[in-house]
Design a protein around this motif. Structure first.
Motif, PDB file in Angstrom:
ATOM      1  N   ALA A  51       0.761  -1.245   0.128  1.00 15.39           N
ATOM      2  CA  ALA A  51      -0.004  -0.115  -0.054  1.00 15.39           C
ATOM      3  C   ALA A  51       0.920   1.198  -0.103  1.00 15.39           C
ATOM      4  CB  ALA A  51      -0.843  -0.041   1.095  1.00 15.39           C
ATOM      5  N   THR A  52       2.022   1.422   0.802  1.00 12.50           N
ATOM      6  CA  THR A  52       2.939   2.513   0.717  1.00 12.50           C
ATOM      7  C   THR A  52       3.560   2.848  -0.661  1.00 12.50           C
ATOM      8  OG1 THR A  52       3.361   1.897   3.023  1.00 12.50           O
ATOM      9  CG2 THR A  52       4.618   3.514   2.157  1.00 12.50           C
ATOM     10  N   LEU A  53       4.035   1.491  -1.244  1.00 14.91           N
ATOM     11  CA  LEU A  53       4.620   1.707  -2.623  1.00 14.91           C
ATOM     12  C   LEU A  53       3.529   2.359  -3.578  1.00 14.91           C
ATOM     13  CD1 LEU A  53       6.590  -1.734  -2.762  1.00 14.91           C
ATOM     14  CD2 LEU A  53       7.562   0.718  -3.396  1.00 14.91           C
ATOM     15  N   ASP A  54       2.325   1.872  -3.453  1.00 17.17           N
ATOM     16  CA  ASP A  54       1.329   2.224  -4.417  1.00 17.17           C
ATOM     17  C   ASP A  54       0.816   3.507  -3.965  1.00 17.17           C
ATOM     18  OD1 ASP A  54      -0.674   2.108  -6.227  1.00 17.17           O
ATOM     19  OD2 ASP A  54      -2.219   1.093  -4.800  1.00 17.17           O
ATOM     20  N   LEU A  55       0.938   4.020  -2.758  1.00 25.92           N
ATOM     21  CA  LEU A  55       0.351   5.523  -2.221  1.00 25.92           C
ATOM     22  C   LEU A  55       1.737   6.431  -2.760  1.00 25.92           C
ATOM     23  CD1 LEU A  55      -1.598   7.528  -1.127  1.00 25.92           C
ATOM     24  CD2 LEU A  55      -0.512   6.879   1.068  1.00 25.92           C
ATOM     25  N   PRO A 103      -7.341   1.988  -4.200  1.00 28.71           N
ATOM     26  CA  PRO A 103      -7.761   1.986  -5.736  1.00 28.71           C
ATOM     27  C   PRO A 103      -6.671   2.308  -6.775  1.00 28.71           C
ATOM     28  CG  PRO A 103      -8.799   3.542  -4.564  1.00 28.71           C
ATOM     29  CD  PRO A 103      -8.089   2.806  -3.731  1.00 28.71           C
ATOM     30  N   GLU A 104      -7.085   2.359  -7.858  1.00 30.04           N
ATOM     31  CA  GLU A 104      -6.252   2.756  -9.005  1.00 30.04           C
ATOM     32  C   GLU A 104      -6.267   4.367  -8.804  1.00 30.04           C
ATOM     33  OE1 GLU A 104      -3.318   3.295 -10.870  1.00 30.04           O
ATOM     34  OE2 GLU A 104      -3.740   1.282 -11.459  1.00 30.04           O
ATOM     35  N   TYR A 105      -5.330   4.930  -9.222  1.00 29.78           N
ATOM     36  CA  TYR A 105      -5.431   6.675  -9.305  1.00 29.78           C
ATOM     37  C   TYR A 105      -6.260   6.826 -10.449  1.00 29.78           C
ATOM     38  CZ  TYR A 105      -3.950  11.295  -8.468  1.00 29.78           C
ATOM     39  OH  TYR A 105      -3.955  12.470  -8.256  1.00 29.78           O
ATOM     40  N   PRO A 106      -6.745   8.061 -10.372  1.00 35.15           N
ATOM     41  CA  PRO A 106      -7.789   8.365 -11.757  1.00 35.15           C
ATOM     42  C   PRO A 106      -6.864   9.150 -12.597  1.00 35.15           C
ATOM     43  CG  PRO A 106      -7.983  10.013  -9.599  1.00 35.15           C
ATOM     44  CD  PRO A 106      -7.331   8.820  -9.123  1.00 35.15           C
ATOM     45  N   PHE A 107      -6.575   8.390 -13.687  1.00 34.24           N
ATOM     46  CA  PHE A 107      -5.810   8.963 -14.623  1.00 34.24           C
ATOM     47  C   PHE A 107      -6.255  10.319 -15.409  1.00 34.24           C
ATOM     48  CE2 PHE A 107      -4.015   4.924 -14.388  1.00 34.24           C
ATOM     49  CZ  PHE A 107      -2.799   5.163 -13.854  1.00 34.24           C
TER      50      PHE A 107
END
Length: 175
Positions: A38-42, A104-108
């Motif tokens: 989660a930290t890598l993703d954030l 969740p995926e970031y809103p591109f």
């Protein structure tokens, strides 16, 4: 072309003289690896905002998002090193993070400052909730050191959530 997601890796433990049982260490390592994902993703989502923000608050938000990303990089290392100290192996690749992140995926399609701020605030709130749960879980398992690590990270994440939310408040929102 097919995309494959990283397979689940079975965790083997390395010897350590830390006085936590193998069962406790295994549970804590699994939790920490979830936090690592989660930290890598954030961190990458904060960088996504940093690279793509537009609008009148560009410079201020560009710098804020870079600061957020830098702090998260420090937490990635802190979490990974705790996993190693407990005799585990950090699972810190981008593929594992993508597969295992709670976010969740970031809103591109986000472009202007408020869109990026709101997207990051949503994700920081989810991450903060995860951290508070991990504080309790590791304390219940008797691992005060990992619980303290989570508390340290949680304090800064809550502060950064406040910074993000402050950008979203309008006069009409104030009671």
């Amino acid at each position: 072309m097919t995309t494959t997601i990283a397979p689940k890796v079975s965790q083997r433990l390395y010897p350590t003289r830390i006085d936590l049982s193998v069962e406790v260490r295994s549970q804590v390592i699994a939790l920490l690896n979830g936090t690592l994902a989660a930290t890598l993703d954030l961190k990458t989502q904060a960088k996504q905002a940093h690279w793509n923000v537009k609008g009148s608050d560009f410079l201020q938000l560009h710098e804020l998002f870079d600061t957020l990303s830098g702090e998260l990089e420090e937490y990635i290392d802190l979490v990974a090193e705790r996993i190693t100290a407990l005799g585990g192996a950090p699972l810190g690749t981008a593929r594992v993070a993508a597969a295992d992140s709670i976010l969740p995926e970031y809103p591109f399609d986000a472009v202007d400052g408020p869109e990026h701020v709101a997207a990051l605030a949503d994700r920081y709130a989810m991450y903060a909730k995860h951290l508070r749960s991990a504080i309790d879980r590791t304390a219940d398992l008797g691992d005060a050191d990992t619980s303290d690590l989570y508390t340290e990270v949680s304090r800064t994440i809550d502060k950064r959530l406040w910074f993000l939310e402050a950008h979203l408040i309008k006069k009409s929102d104030i009671a």
